[in-house]
Every structure is written in structure tokens, then in C-alpha cells.
Design an enzyme around this catalytic site. Structure first.
Site, PDB file in Angstrom:
ATOM      1  N   THR B  95     -27.867  23.920  54.202  1.00 54.51           N
ATOM      2  CA  THR B  95     -26.498  23.656  54.645  1.00 54.51           C
ATOM      3  C   THR B  95     -25.563  24.299  53.627  1.00 54.51           C
ATOM      4  O   THR B  95     -25.453  23.828  52.493  1.00 54.51           O
ATOM      5  CB  THR B  95     -26.241  22.146  54.735  1.00 54.51           C
ATOM      6  N   LYS B 172     -23.383  23.237  61.778  1.00 59.51           N
ATOM      7  CA  LYS B 172     -24.027  22.239  60.917  1.00 59.51           C
ATOM      8  C   LYS B 172     -22.996  21.455  60.106  1.00 59.51           C
ATOM      9  O   LYS B 172     -23.091  20.225  59.980  1.00 59.51           O
ATOM     10  CB  LYS B 172     -25.025  22.956  60.001  1.00 59.51           C
ATOM     11  N   LYS B 241     -21.859  16.994  48.188  1.00 53.93           N
ATOM     12  CA  LYS B 241     -21.918  18.456  48.284  1.00 53.93           C
ATOM     13  C   LYS B 241     -21.488  18.907  49.678  1.00 53.93           C
ATOM     14  O   LYS B 241     -20.639  19.797  49.845  1.00 53.93           O
ATOM     15  CB  LYS B 241     -23.344  18.933  47.972  1.00 53.93           C
TER      16      LYS B 241
END
Lengths: 288, 288
Positions: B95, B172, B241
Site C-alpha cells: 500500500t 486501495k 502510515k
């Protein structure tokens, strides 16, 4: 047993129509009198005042727009409580503060009457399809006695939250909070997809085929994707009303709800911008 | 066709194990070398460097923790791009930002190699159950050539987002945003229910039987209800993150995302409080 129904708004009307199918001669009242017409044509008896209706009834359903309205029609010498037949039942379907239900319950007790909080989840089309969900709280035997009426009114589900009068109002506020949060998140997610250059409908198709495969994202998602916010079945102004109740309940109980605060602010901003008559599903519109 | 796999973390390991069942002799590499052991016992060949692995392979899968890591192992004279067999394919499952994928795609082009962005949705248990969802973007013929490998890797769904290399990374990030938003809302809703004195599990049971009847509220909801945040399959540190990538993407595209901003702030606060090794589903913990 005589039944009365007060509040023939977008959701009240189809619920009253459901009841009328099983209860010909039901009494109806609405502040704007002309709204009783379609029900009179189907056999309902229109009343000219709350008092007139309450005097005739054993069970009175109400679905009015806010806490002040429900308190206003319940209390006082011309209100429901003072005029309902002894041992009567007031079934209150409005989305209101739990503390308002507690106060109305106590008020009815003075007249030996019963109060059941019975907020309803479902839009007008769900009412017509008899797919409503009622959340109920109050005395158990009274709840049991009205269950057949809730089925007549269009229940797909009856969810019992115990004998504390405001408990079902808590459940309803929590549920409306979840809906608003999902609306805000969909709007932001769709916006990020669009502005990043991917097909937002394809992306929504993917998430609603997998982890988000449920009505809130599929059905409400389609409304958000297509910006189909008019005409409103449940207005943005009422959305702000609910967001404010949620925030009040959070403050009253010490619940820390930053997202609920954000939602109330977004609704306020949209109302200030003149979107009050849009459907409340327009929540994320100001960020797009 | 020789296959390589780099990154044997919580999710990488079960995906590599899936591939290994169909591709004995597959090459594997992990920064912490001991992690290759369980795969070597099942017939994988462990490499001692990225370069060694890339030199041996036609297709290299990577699933490493962030943008810097994937760039670090792809670029440079010892990286994947410079050493992959001519015409080879790098399938990047991390990702990361769409712009990072665009840069890696261009970098691979210098070496006449191919890059496919292929972020994956699904937790380790979904990988073991072969119920992963892969989002893919890149050249169509290359995507078609790797589809059988994605099925071998445990795909339940392969979602194609076109030939712009970063498009599937957008999908995503949007999806992870939706998950985080649902986590925050569930946490606040549960908190309001609890503090208002109703049974929060009964309430969640109701909403997940009706409008919220899908995996995110049922499965993730159970984790939130039971505060079952350890051990982490996907850590809160990684949640922050992702929240930061979402915010960066919003800023880069001009998307206005107040809820995404709130989520990043909440993750940051939890990390500051020492919850970095909790699962990212602990998102709402600071408000409870």
C-alpha cells in the site's frame, strides 16, 4: 380498542396508512389539517385537536419532528396525557433525546397512563414495503400489548431495549450517528477516488462486493454517487437536528465523539449554504 | 517461468506460502533472513540479496512496508529493476502512494521491464483462506499474464483499474480510508451506547442485522466490541502510515477530507500513547 395517530409527515403518513388497513375508523390528527385527507378517504376519522383525538383513544401513536413538538402535544390540559383514556398507551416514534422520553414517561404516570418510546428506522419506501425496524423501551407488558400494532404498522423487526423509557432512543441516536458517519466517509472516499482520476463507481462496486456489502453502502451509496438528494424524504435540516441530539447525548453522558462533532459541523455548514431541503444523505456535499 | 517473492511479513508470508504450493522452487528473500526458513522447508530457495533473487526471476512479487522500502529495493544497481531478467515483471503489493507507483513504473521502463501495482485487501487469515482481493493497474497484457499467479497467490477477486500505474493504489487508499472511518464510527457509537446505559452488543447486533449487515461491521465490529487488539495482524503503526498516505494523496489532489484528517490525528495520538503495536482496529481507543 381505539387507535389514534398524530403526525402525518413523510414517514408518519405511510405508517398510518399501514395501520389503517387493519384498523378502519382509526383517529388521525395533523397540525396541517389537509394532510389527513388521504387517510379520511380510506376510512380514518380526522380530529380537529390533540385533545379530541386523545379523548377517543386507548392507544396513540405520535411521530412528530422534535423534542419540543412531542413535549408540546403530550403535556398540558389539552395534551395527550391529560385526555387519553385511563390506562392508555402513548407510543412515541420520534427521534428524540432519551431524557425527553424519561420526562414524558413520568408525566404520563401522573395520569396513570403509559408511555413507550418507539423510534423507527426506515425511510418512507421502507414503510410502504412494511420493512420498518422499531426500537422499543418501556414496561414489558405494555410493549407486549402493542407488538401486534407495530406489526400492523409495518414492522420487519421489533428490537427491545428494556424498561428504561429512554433506552430505545439511545439506540436510535447511535444508529443515526452510524448512518451519518457512513455518509460522510462515502462522500470523502468518492471525492478522493474522483480527484485521483479513477472511476469512483467501479471502486464503490468493488467495496460493496466485499467488506462493505450492505444496504448502507449499496443503497445510500448509490444516492451519494448520483447526488440524488432531491426531493428529500428525510431533510438535511432534520439531519442537523439528529446530529445535534447525538452531540447533546454525548455531552450529557461524557462520551468523547470527535467524528460526531465533525458531522454536526458539516450539517450546519450545509444548512448555512442553503441545502436545508436536500435529503440528509447530502451530508458530504460541502467537501466535494 | 521463475518466480520470486520479497517481503515475508504477516501478510507476505501466507501469500508466499499459497504461491509455493503451485510453484515449487520459488525464490524468496526477506530482510530478516530467518523468516525464509518456513518456506525453505516447503521447497523454496532462499536468496541472500535482492540482486541474487532478481537475477534468477521472470516475475518478482514484493510486499514491503512503505514507499521508501519499495523504492529502495527496486532502484539502484543492486535493485530489482537493474537485475530482473529482460522483459520481467515486478508485481508490487504494498500500500503506497500512486505517485510512487508511477515513478517505479517509469524506472522499470528504463530496463525494459514491467511494473504492475497490485495492492491487496485482506488480512493474514484471509490469505490462508484464499479470500484475498487484489487491485491491479498497469499494461493490460501484463496484467492478463499474471492473473493465473494471482489466483495461485490466493485471490478471491482481481479488480482491474486500467493502465495508469498508480490507479489501483488509489483504490486501495480509498478502501483503507473507508475501513478506518468505519472503525472510528463504530468506536464512537459503541462508546455512546455504553455511556448511555444500553447494551452495546445488543445494539451492534441490531445494526449488523439490518442496514450494516456486512463484514466490516460484523467482523471488525466484534474486534472493536471485545477490544481484541493484540496481537496485531496489521499494526496501528501501519495504520498511521496508511492514514498519512491517504492525507498526502488528498493534499496532492485537492480532495477535502476532514474525516481523514481526524483519523490521522487519532492514530497519531494513539501512537504517542504507546499503542503502536496494537492492531490498527484499535483506532477509536483513545476516545473510550
Amino acid at each position: 380498542m381505539q387507535i389514534g395517530f398524530i403526525g402525518l409527515g413523510n414517514l408518519g403518513l405511510p405508517i398510518a396508512e399501514n395501520l389503517l388497513q387493519q384498523h378502519a375508523g382509526m383517529f388521525v390528527y395533523n397540525r396541517t389539517g389537509s394532510k389527513t385527507k388521504p387517510l379520511e378517504e380510506k376510512g380514518a376519522k380526522a380530529c380537529h385537536s390533540i385533545k379530541e383525538l386523545a379523548l377517543a383513544c386507548d392507544v396513540v401513536f405520535t411521530i412528530v419532528s422534535n423534542d419540543a413538538a412531542i413535549t408540546g402535544i403530550t403535556e398540558g390540559e389539552n395534551g395527550i396525557a391529560a385526555n387519553l383514556k385511563q390506562g392508555g398507551i402513548h407510543v412515541s416514534m420520534s427521534t428524540i433525546l432519551p431524557s425527553t422520553s424519561e420526562a414524558l414517561f413520568a408525566y404520563h404516570q401522573q395520569y396513570n397512563n403509559n408511555y413507550i418510546a418507539c423510534p423507527v428506522a426506515g425511510r418512507p419506501e421502507a414503510a410502504r414495503a412494511r420493512k420498518l425496524n422499531f426500537m422499543v423501551s418501556g414496561a414489558n407488558e405494555i410493549i407486549n400489548s402493542i407488538k401486534p400494532l407495530l406489526n400492523d404498522a409495518g414492522a420487519a423487526g421489533i428490537w427491545e431495549y428494556g424498561d428504561k423509557p429512554g433506552s430505545s432512543n439511545v439506540a436510535k441516536l447511535c444508529t443515526n450517528y452510524m448512518i451519518a458517519a457512513a455518509l460522510q466517509s462515502m462522500s470523502e472516499g468518492i471525492s478522493l477516488a474522483q480527484k485521483s482520476g479513477i472511476d469512483e463507481k467501479q471502486w464503490m462496486q468493488m467495496i460493496t462486493s466485499t467488506l462493505f456489502n450492505c444496504g448502507i453502502y449499496i443503497n445510500y451509496g448509490n444516492i451519494v454517487l448520483n447526488k440524488a438528494f432531491q426531493p428529500a424524504a428525510f431533510s438535511l435540516e432534520l439531519g442537523l437536528k439528529d446530529a445535534t441530539l447525538i452531540k447533546q447525548q454525548a455531552d450529557a453522558t461524557g462520551a468523547n465523539m470527535p467524528l460526531a462533532t465533525l458531522i454536526q459541523r458539516e450539517y450546519k455548514e450545509l444548512l448555512d449554504k442553503g441545502y436545508g431541503d436536500y435529503d440528509w444523505r447530502a451530508l458530504g456535499l460541502s467537501i466535494q
